[in-house]
Design a protein around this motif. Structure first.
Motif, short mmCIF file in Angstrom:
data_model
loop_
_atom_site.label_atom_id
_atom_site.label_comp_id
_atom_site.label_asym_id
_atom_site.label_seq_id
_atom_site.Cartn_x
_atom_site.Cartn_y
_atom_site.Cartn_z
N ARG A 83 -17.57 2.92 1.50
CA ARG A 83 -17.19 3.84 2.58
C ARG A 83 -15.95 3.27 3.25
NH1 ARG A 83 -20.96 3.57 7.33
NH2 ARG A 83 -19.45 1.98 7.92
N THR A 84 -14.88 4.03 3.26
CA THR A 84 -13.61 3.54 3.78
C THR A 84 -13.51 3.77 5.29
OG1 THR A 84 -12.60 5.65 3.15
CG2 THR A 84 -12.39 3.80 1.60
N GLY A 90 -3.62 4.53 -6.15
CA GLY A 90 -4.22 5.74 -5.60
C GLY A 90 -5.63 5.58 -5.10
N GLU A 91 -6.17 4.35 -5.04
CA GLU A 91 -7.52 4.14 -4.53
C GLU A 91 -7.49 4.19 -3.01
OE1 GLU A 91 -10.94 0.62 -4.36
OE2 GLU A 91 -9.11 0.34 -5.56
N LEU A 92 -8.36 5.00 -2.42
CA LEU A 92 -8.39 5.19 -0.97
C LEU A 92 -8.80 3.90 -0.25
CD1 LEU A 92 -8.28 7.06 1.53
CD2 LEU A 92 -10.69 7.59 1.09
N LEU A 93 -8.02 3.54 0.79
CA LEU A 93 -8.36 2.40 1.63
C LEU A 93 -8.84 2.84 3.01
CD1 LEU A 93 -5.34 0.05 0.80
CD2 LEU A 93 -7.68 -0.15 -0.04
N GLY A 94 -8.34 3.96 3.51
CA GLY A 94 -8.76 4.44 4.82
C GLY A 94 -7.88 5.57 5.32
N HIS A 95 -8.27 6.12 6.46
CA HIS A 95 -7.51 7.20 7.10
C HIS A 95 -7.12 6.80 8.51
CE1 HIS A 95 -9.44 9.67 3.89
NE2 HIS A 95 -8.31 10.36 3.98
N LEU A 96 -5.91 7.20 8.90
CA LEU A 96 -5.41 6.98 10.25
C LEU A 96 -5.19 8.33 10.91
CD1 LEU A 96 -4.37 5.07 12.45
CD2 LEU A 96 -2.12 5.14 11.35
N LEU A 146 -3.12 10.46 8.28
CA LEU A 146 -2.46 9.76 7.19
C LEU A 146 -3.51 9.10 6.31
CD1 LEU A 146 0.44 7.98 9.14
CD2 LEU A 146 0.62 10.04 7.72
N ARG A 147 -3.24 9.06 5.02
CA ARG A 147 -4.12 8.44 4.05
C ARG A 147 -3.48 7.12 3.61
NH1 ARG A 147 -7.57 9.81 -0.62
NH2 ARG A 147 -6.98 8.45 -2.38
N ILE A 148 -4.24 6.04 3.68
CA ILE A 148 -3.79 4.73 3.22
C ILE A 148 -4.46 4.44 1.88
CG2 ILE A 148 -3.37 2.34 3.89
CD1 ILE A 148 -2.48 4.40 5.97
N GLU A 149 -3.68 4.12 0.87
CA GLU A 149 -4.25 3.90 -0.45
C GLU A 149 -3.51 2.77 -1.17
OE1 GLU A 149 -1.82 7.11 -3.19
OE2 GLU A 149 -3.64 7.83 -2.19
N THR A 150 -4.12 2.30 -2.25
CA THR A 150 -3.48 1.29 -3.10
C THR A 150 -2.37 1.95 -3.91
OG1 THR A 150 -4.90 1.66 -5.00
CG2 THR A 150 -5.69 0.11 -3.31
N PRO A 151 -1.48 1.17 -4.51
CA PRO A 151 -0.45 1.76 -5.37
C PRO A 151 -1.05 2.57 -6.53
CG PRO A 151 0.12 -0.50 -4.84
CD PRO A 151 -1.27 -0.29 -4.32
N VAL A 198 0.85 -1.19 0.00
CA VAL A 198 0.00 0.00 0.00
C VAL A 198 0.88 1.24 0.00
CG1 VAL A 198 -1.87 -1.16 1.23
CG2 VAL A 198 -0.11 0.05 2.54
N ARG A 199 0.25 2.41 -0.09
CA ARG A 199 0.95 3.69 0.07
C ARG A 199 0.37 4.41 1.27
NH1 ARG A 199 1.40 6.66 -5.73
NH2 ARG A 199 -0.84 6.92 -5.31
N VAL A 200 1.25 5.10 2.04
CA VAL A 200 0.84 5.85 3.22
C VAL A 200 1.30 7.29 3.04
CG1 VAL A 200 0.90 5.98 5.73
CG2 VAL A 200 1.14 3.76 4.60
N LEU A 201 0.35 8.23 3.03
CA LEU A 201 0.66 9.62 2.70
C LEU A 201 0.06 10.57 3.73
CD1 LEU A 201 -0.31 9.41 -1.09
CD2 LEU A 201 2.01 9.29 -0.13
#
Length: 693
Positions: free
Chosen positions: A439-440, A403-409, A396-401, A379-382
């Motif tokens: 809904r993520t 750029g699809e959103l997976l969730g927020h931390l 932080l935003r967690i997304e697929t490589p 994943v990517r963490v931004l």
């Protein structure tokens, strides 16, 4: 105040503007959501309605999710930015939420509809996950007292409300007792040995109060370094006495004494179990765990204690000999143990936690952690700008490589007044798919590290790093979920004694050179952690692991034994059980005035009653899971083992993290490991392998 302007009233798939949330928003929002949820339940419970997933489960979930999200936000704010106004609003809502939750669990009409759904022809057409959700819902109805009648039903509702109120008051007493205690030091000589950054923070705290000198507190970033490093034995004793008697009759403020609350909670739990037909509260709670009985749990703990205690006894003999010969401490008191242990570690391994701290700046540790997560789980963490509750918090935003959103931390890492101590993860909302809309999830990660000082980044101990990795494992359990129904999310339905698997699993990477190298950059020079210092750290990994293990077993046995009886104990009986447990498994015996249970929020305010054994139970799972990474480890260019194997990481994500509670935890473990768990990896990781002492 109109509800349309209330920031808590946004749709479940919209972000919440935390910066705009005020205490005055909480009661109206919660009240409105409860009314909406009640109406939805009544419609779904209509016996004229032919039950199906779409007209029974979905509508109730729709109505409830906004309520539970708003209540999660209120609880989070109450824990991290506690004020009198916020506490008042939260406590006004607590009986409303408790009453609704109890009413829902006792709703015979809704229970009947779930039974009809389970028994109908359409049930077999549901996915395996949805069938499991229905089965677990029926189980939870029964555990919520839905089959009770008359006076028993009314008494159960009263118990639920009283237990919620008592747990909240317990938590408040611990927070208030911690915040109200301080020690003003004017003679700097008393702080000899205390790390400079801790002194600076204490000096700032005194200055903020208009005082000269230094102000010490019982918050961990102050308390622990003082106990480990202060040469003034009297100072250590003063601090220990204050912490060891927090929120008890020994602390001086009767209003904050948790003794009656402990008695009340134990009495209520016995009554709850009796009403539901169980022998004791432990038997009741084990209905939702991997472990099958109290006997199995006690046997597990005592087997582990038998394996660990010889190592703990050796640890203590070595510590006492060192303290007597090198520190002049002929009698080792409890307030000497952290200090003597740190000196022994320095002598034996030629390093201390303070030697390591300059290398672990918070920004660098977070960067390394995010990089490790990216490598391991694909994943990517931004960073992600978002209005939050305090300037210290960030997202932080967690997304697929792709750029699809997976969730927020949402992270809040520093200790401060008005913030509950400890470290934890909670969920603002879970992943949910409705038709084509996804809904993520959003998760909170909260710690209590030392804040930055004098414009420099915050410095973490290696233990802090382990804590951060531990909590990140919890967060990943919800953020990397692929379960589309919230009722099967990790925090909703994974067995309690398996929920620590991902968190304890992540801790293992804090001992790997390939990982620590990426986490470290000296605060002044930017140089990474030297290999020689890492080797010392690794050599010390199992320093006093025997003593640490029996300490956790002591807590777990105490928990099971006070909850595994058909009659409630008074506070004297509670302390007697604790004393008996210590005689059975402990090697260190605290003074008789110590009041550890009064500050044991896990048991009396945190949901771990009859469940603290879960830490050791899940540690068996996590150590064995990590052993698979060791078996598939590669080698770096310098020949160092590298356990960051992406293929095994993807497998862990697929079989453990992604499935949440959509299947029993034992099945998920077997799907990942290929067999049932073994205790041997845990013992090996703790230096207690089959080769013996």
């Amino acid at each position: 105040m109109p509800l349309t302007s209330n920031p808590l009233m946004v749709p479940a798939d919209a972000p919440v503007d935390y910066a705009a949330v005020q205490p005055a928003h909480i009661v109206p929002a919660i009240s409105s959501f409860i009314a909406t949820a009640r109406a939805a339940v009544e419609r779904a419970a209509d016996p004229a309605l032919e039950p199906a997933w779409d007209n029974l489960v979905e509508p109730v979930e729709d109505a409830g999710e906004q309520l539970w999200r708003a209540w999660s936000i209120a609880g989070h704010l109450n824990a991290v930015v506690n004020t009198a106004e916020l506490r008042e609003a939260y406590n006004e809502c607590l009986p409303l939420v408790t009453e609704f939750s109890t009413w829902l669990g006792l709703h015979t009409g809704l229970y009947a509809q779930y039974q009809r759904l389970r028994d109908g022809a359409g049930f077999r057409k549901l996915s395996a996950t949805r069938q499991r959700i229905v089965e677990l819902a029926l189980r939870d109805f029964r555990l919520s007292g839905v089959q009770l009648q008359g006076a028993d039903r009314e008494r159960y509702a009263q118990i639920s409300e009283q237990e919620a109120q008592a747990s909240q008051k317990f938590s408040e007493n611990v927070l208030d007792a911690t915040d109200q205690w301080s020690l003003h030091i004017e003679d700097e000589a008393r702080l000899a040995g205390v790390p400079e950054d801790v002194r600076q923070a204490a000096h700032k705290a005194a200055r903020d109060d208009g005082l000269a000198g230094w102000k010490l507190s019982l918050k961990m970033p102050c308390y622990l370094p003082v106990m480990q490093h202060a040469r003034d034995r009297t100072l250590r004793e003063t601090m220990y006495r204050a912490y060891a008697t927090l929120a008890s009759e020994q602390s001086g403020d009767p209003a904050l004494d948790n003794s009656p609350l402990i008695e009340q909670l134990l009495q209520l739990r016995v009554q709850q179990a009796e009403l539901l037909g169980y022998a004791d509260y432990a038997e009741l709670k084990l209905q939702t765990r991997m472990a099958e009985s109290s006997v199995q749990v006690l046997d597990f703990l005592r087997e582990l204690a038998a394996r660990a205690r010889p190592y703990a006894e050796r640890d203590l003999v070595e510590l006492r000999e060192f303290a007597a010969q090198n520190l002049g401490l002929q009698t080792l008191e409890m307030w000497d143990v952290p200090y003597a242990s740190e000196r022994l570690r320095e002598e034996r391994y030629a390093y201390s936690e303070e030697t390591l701290k300059p290398y672990f700046t918070e920004p660098r540790v977070l960067q390394g952690l995010c990089g490790m997560i990216e490598t391991l789980f694909g994943v990517r963490v931004l960073p992600c700008p978002m209005p939050l509750w305090h300037p210290d918090a960030h997202a932080l935003r967690i997304e697929t490589p792709q750029g699809e959103l997976l969730g927020h931390l949402l992270m809040d890492l520093y200790a401060r007044t008005g913030k509950q101590s400890g470290a934890w993860v909670d969920s603002e909302r879970s992943r949910r798919r409705a038709g084509s809309r996804l809904r993520t999830p959003i998760a909170y990660l909260t710690c209590n590290f030392s804040a930055p000082q004098d414009g420099k980044p915050a410095l973490l101990t290696h233990d802090d790093v382990i804590t951060l990795f531990h909590e990140s494992g919890h967060a990943l359990h919800t953020l990397l979920s692929e379960v589309d129904d919230p009722a099967a999310a990790a925090f909703a339905s994974v067995e309690w004694d398996a929920i620590e698997l991902p968190s304890q699993f992540m801790e293992n990477f804090c001992w790997e050179w390939s990982v620590l190298r990426s986490l470290s950059a000296h605060v002044q020079t930017g140089e990474p952690l030297p290999r020689a210092l890492y080797d010392k750290l690794l050599a010390a990994r199992n320093f006093q692991s025997g003593m640490q293990t029996v300490r956790q077993i002591e807590f777990s046995l105490f928990d099971m034994l006070i909850h595994g009886r058909g009659a409630a104990l008074d506070i004297r009986g509670v302390l007697e059980v604790l004393d008996q447990v210590r005689k059975e498994v402990a090697v260190l015996m605290p003074p008789s005035w110590q009041r550890f249970p009064h500050n044991f929020s896990h048991l009396f305010a945190g949901g771990y009653g009859a469940g603290y054994y879960s830490y050791k139970w899940a540690e068996v799972l996590s150590a064995d899971a990590y052993a698979l990474f060791e078996e598939h480890a590669g080698r770096d260019a310098d020949g160092t083992r590298n356990t960051l194997d992406p293929e095994t990481g993807r497998r862990f994500r697929k079989e453990i993290l992604a499935v949440g509670g959509s299947r029993p935890a034992a099945e998920s473990f077997r799907a990942f490991r290929g067999r049932d768990p073994s205790m041997e990896a845990l013992l090996r990781h703790n230096g207690m392998g089959s080769t013996g002492l």
